[in-house]
Design a protein around this motif. Structure first.
Motif, PDB file in Angstrom:
ATOM      1  N   GLN A   1       0.835  -1.190   0.000  1.00 47.05           N
ATOM      2  CA  GLN A   1       0.000   0.000   0.000  1.00 47.05           C
ATOM      3  C   GLN A   1       0.872   1.244   0.000  1.00 47.05           C
ATOM      4  O   GLN A   1       1.911   1.291   0.650  1.00 47.05           O
ATOM      5  CB  GLN A   1      -0.914   0.012   1.229  1.00 47.05           C
ATOM      6  N   VAL A   2       0.443   2.212  -0.751  1.00 46.77           N
ATOM      7  CA  VAL A   2       1.145   3.494  -0.818  1.00 46.77           C
ATOM      8  C   VAL A   2       0.161   4.605  -0.483  1.00 46.77           C
ATOM      9  O   VAL A   2      -0.974   4.601  -0.970  1.00 46.77           O
ATOM     10  CB  VAL A   2       1.734   3.732  -2.220  1.00 46.77           C
ATOM     11  N   GLN A   3       0.584   5.517   0.356  1.00 48.59           N
ATOM     12  CA  GLN A   3      -0.256   6.656   0.728  1.00 48.59           C
ATOM     13  C   GLN A   3       0.465   7.952   0.370  1.00 48.59           C
ATOM     14  O   GLN A   3       1.674   8.064   0.555  1.00 48.59           O
ATOM     15  CB  GLN A   3      -0.572   6.655   2.222  1.00 48.59           C
ATOM     16  N   LEU A   4      -0.313   8.898  -0.121  1.00 50.06           N
ATOM     17  CA  LEU A   4       0.184  10.247  -0.365  1.00 50.06           C
ATOM     18  C   LEU A   4      -0.586  11.190   0.552  1.00 50.06           C
ATOM     19  O   LEU A   4      -1.819  11.238   0.492  1.00 50.06           O
ATOM     20  CB  LEU A   4      -0.021  10.664  -1.822  1.00 50.06           C
ATOM     21  N   VAL A   5       0.130  11.926   1.371  1.00 49.38           N
ATOM     22  CA  VAL A   5      -0.501  12.846   2.318  1.00 49.38           C
ATOM     23  C   VAL A   5      -0.074  14.264   1.993  1.00 49.38           C
ATOM     24  O   VAL A   5       1.123  14.583   2.022  1.00 49.38           O
ATOM     25  CB  VAL A   5      -0.136  12.493   3.766  1.00 49.38           C
ATOM     26  N   GLU A   6      -1.056  15.103   1.685  1.00 49.49           N
ATOM     27  CA  GLU A   6      -0.808  16.493   1.315  1.00 49.49           C
ATOM     28  C   GLU A   6      -1.040  17.413   2.503  1.00 49.49           C
ATOM     29  O   GLU A   6      -1.831  17.110   3.396  1.00 49.49           O
ATOM     30  CB  GLU A   6      -1.744  16.897   0.171  1.00 49.49           C
ATOM     31  N   SER A   7      -0.384  18.539   2.470  1.00 51.99           N
ATOM     32  CA  SER A   7      -0.590  19.571   3.479  1.00 51.99           C
ATOM     33  C   SER A   7      -0.219  20.921   2.890  1.00 51.99           C
ATOM     34  O   SER A   7       0.459  20.992   1.851  1.00 51.99           O
ATOM     35  CB  SER A   7       0.248  19.282   4.724  1.00 51.99           C
ATOM     36  N   GLY A   8      -0.672  21.986   3.556  1.00 47.25           N
ATOM     37  CA  GLY A   8      -0.255  23.325   3.167  1.00 47.25           C
ATOM     38  C   GLY A   8      -1.292  24.174   2.481  1.00 47.25           C
ATOM     39  O   GLY A   8      -1.044  25.350   2.192  1.00 47.25           O
ATOM     40  N   GLY A   9      -2.463  23.636   2.196  1.00 43.81           N
ATOM     41  CA  GLY A   9      -3.501  24.444   1.573  1.00 43.81           C
ATOM     42  C   GLY A   9      -4.090  25.445   2.553  1.00 43.81           C
ATOM     43  O   GLY A   9      -3.756  25.449   3.732  1.00 43.81           O
ATOM     44  N   GLY A  10      -4.955  26.304   2.030  1.00 41.03           N
ATOM     45  CA  GLY A  10      -5.601  27.279   2.898  1.00 41.03           C
ATOM     46  C   GLY A  10      -6.157  28.449   2.123  1.00 41.03           C
ATOM     47  O   GLY A  10      -6.291  28.403   0.903  1.00 41.03           O
ATOM     48  N   LEU A  11      -6.474  29.497   2.874  1.00 39.20           N
ATOM     49  CA  LEU A  11      -7.045  30.726   2.314  1.00 39.20           C
ATOM     50  C   LEU A  11      -5.979  31.808   2.309  1.00 39.20           C
ATOM     51  O   LEU A  11      -5.314  32.037   3.328  1.00 39.20           O
ATOM     52  CB  LEU A  11      -8.245  31.166   3.144  1.00 39.20           C
ATOM     53  N   VAL A  12      -5.817  32.479   1.181  1.00 38.28           N
ATOM     54  CA  VAL A  12      -4.818  33.528   1.061  1.00 38.28           C
ATOM     55  C   VAL A  12      -5.359  34.638   0.163  1.00 38.28           C
ATOM     56  O   VAL A  12      -6.197  34.370  -0.713  1.00 38.28           O
ATOM     57  CB  VAL A  12      -3.490  32.957   0.499  1.00 38.28           C
ATOM     58  N   LEU A  20       2.687  23.967  -0.747  1.00 37.89           N
ATOM     59  CA  LEU A  20       2.077  22.656  -0.572  1.00 37.89           C
ATOM     60  C   LEU A  20       3.168  21.590  -0.446  1.00 37.89           C
ATOM     61  O   LEU A  20       4.215  21.687  -1.084  1.00 37.89           O
ATOM     62  CB  LEU A  20       1.175  22.320  -1.757  1.00 37.89           C
ATOM     63  N   SER A  21       2.865  20.582   0.375  1.00 39.09           N
ATOM     64  CA  SER A  21       3.772  19.444   0.530  1.00 39.09           C
ATOM     65  C   SER A  21       2.988  18.162   0.323  1.00 39.09           C
ATOM     66  O   SER A  21       1.800  18.098   0.620  1.00 39.09           O
ATOM     67  CB  SER A  21       4.397  19.428   1.922  1.00 39.09           C
ATOM     68  N   CYS A  22       3.666  17.145  -0.185  1.00 34.91           N
ATOM     69  CA  CYS A  22       3.046  15.836  -0.372  1.00 34.91           C
ATOM     70  C   CYS A  22       4.092  14.772  -0.078  1.00 34.91           C
ATOM     71  O   CYS A  22       5.114  14.695  -0.773  1.00 34.91           O
ATOM     72  CB  CYS A  22       2.516  15.686  -1.787  1.00 34.91           C
ATOM     73  N   ALA A  23       3.825  13.971   0.944  1.00 34.16           N
ATOM     74  CA  ALA A  23       4.754  12.921   1.345  1.00 34.16           C
ATOM     75  C   ALA A  23       4.184  11.556   0.991  1.00 34.16           C
ATOM     76  O   ALA A  23       3.035  11.250   1.341  1.00 34.16           O
ATOM     77  CB  ALA A  23       5.022  13.005   2.836  1.00 34.16           C
ATOM     78  N   ALA A  24       4.987  10.756   0.323  1.00 31.84           N
ATOM     79  CA  ALA A  24       4.595   9.388  -0.027  1.00 31.84           C
ATOM     80  C   ALA A  24       5.184   8.421   0.981  1.00 31.84           C
ATOM     81  O   ALA A  24       6.342   8.554   1.387  1.00 31.84           O
ATOM     82  CB  ALA A  24       5.080   9.051  -1.424  1.00 31.84           C
ATOM     83  N   SER A  25       4.381   7.434   1.380  1.00 30.89           N
ATOM     84  CA  SER A  25       4.851   6.433   2.331  1.00 30.89           C
ATOM     85  C   SER A  25       4.251   5.079   1.980  1.00 30.89           C
ATOM     86  O   SER A  25       3.284   4.984   1.233  1.00 30.89           O
ATOM     87  CB  SER A  25       4.474   6.830   3.758  1.00 30.89           C
ATOM     88  N   GLY A  26       4.852   4.027   2.554  1.00 36.63           N
ATOM     89  CA  GLY A  26       4.354   2.680   2.304  1.00 36.63           C
ATOM     90  C   GLY A  26       5.390   1.838   1.574  1.00 36.63           C
ATOM     91  O   GLY A  26       6.587   2.054   1.687  1.00 36.63           O
ATOM     92  N   SER A  27       4.908   0.877   0.796  1.00 38.63           N
ATOM     93  CA  SER A  27       5.785  -0.050   0.073  1.00 38.63           C
ATOM     94  C   SER A  27       6.262   0.593  -1.226  1.00 38.63           C
ATOM     95  O   SER A  27       5.603   0.497  -2.255  1.00 38.63           O
ATOM     96  CB  SER A  27       5.046  -1.349  -0.225  1.00 38.63           C
ATOM     97  N   ILE A  28       7.419   1.239  -1.145  1.00 42.60           N
ATOM     98  CA  ILE A  28       7.945   1.988  -2.277  1.00 42.60           C
ATOM     99  C   ILE A  28       9.344   1.509  -2.607  1.00 42.60           C
ATOM    100  O   ILE A  28      10.222   1.523  -1.757  1.00 42.60           O
ATOM    101  CB  ILE A  28       7.975   3.498  -1.965  1.00 42.60           C
TER     102      ILE A  28
END
Length: 121
Positions: A1-12, A20-28
């Motif tokens: 399984q592979v997961q991509l987790v994003e962060s950093g969005g918002g109102l500006v 924005l950031s996106c980290a991939a984790s799991g069986s890579i």
């Protein structure tokens, strides 16, 4: 399984910046290209920027000169620095990664859950 987790969005406000950031984790085993797409209400999802494992980048014409994509291969993370934001940049931003899975070495595409970016005028 592979997961991509994003962060950093918002109102500006228009003219502002977000990262924005996106980290991939799991069986890579490895990751080929990583990219950012966006989808505004009533519109199709479109490519914003992409970067391959060698650092070669590609941008949509609408963001050239304002957005910068980068990646940290050691952390399996891709970033999108967005400057001089405009109201038309408002959309849900999705991370995408082309992942080579271990053992079978198959190439699979994965998506993050999306992060909302809203730019007010």
């Amino acid at each position: 399984q592979v997961q991509l987790v994003e962060s950093g969005g918002g109102l500006v406000q228009a003219g502002g910046s977000l990262r924005l950031s996106c980290a991939a984790s799991g069986s890579i085993f490895s990751i080929n290209a990583m990219g950012w797409y966006r989808q505004a209400p009533g519109k199709q999802r479109e490519l914003v920027a992409a970067i391959n494992s060698d650092g070669y980048t590609n941008y949509a014409d609408s963001v050239k000169g304002r957005f910068t994509i980068s990646r940290d291969n050691a952390k399996n993370t891709v970033y999108l620095q967005m400057n001089s934001l405009k109201p038309e940049d408002t959309a849900v931003y999705y991370c995408n990664a082309e992942v080579v899975l271990p053992i079978v070495l198959s190439l699979n595409g994965y998506w993050g859950q999306g992060t909302q970016v809203t730019v007010s005028s």
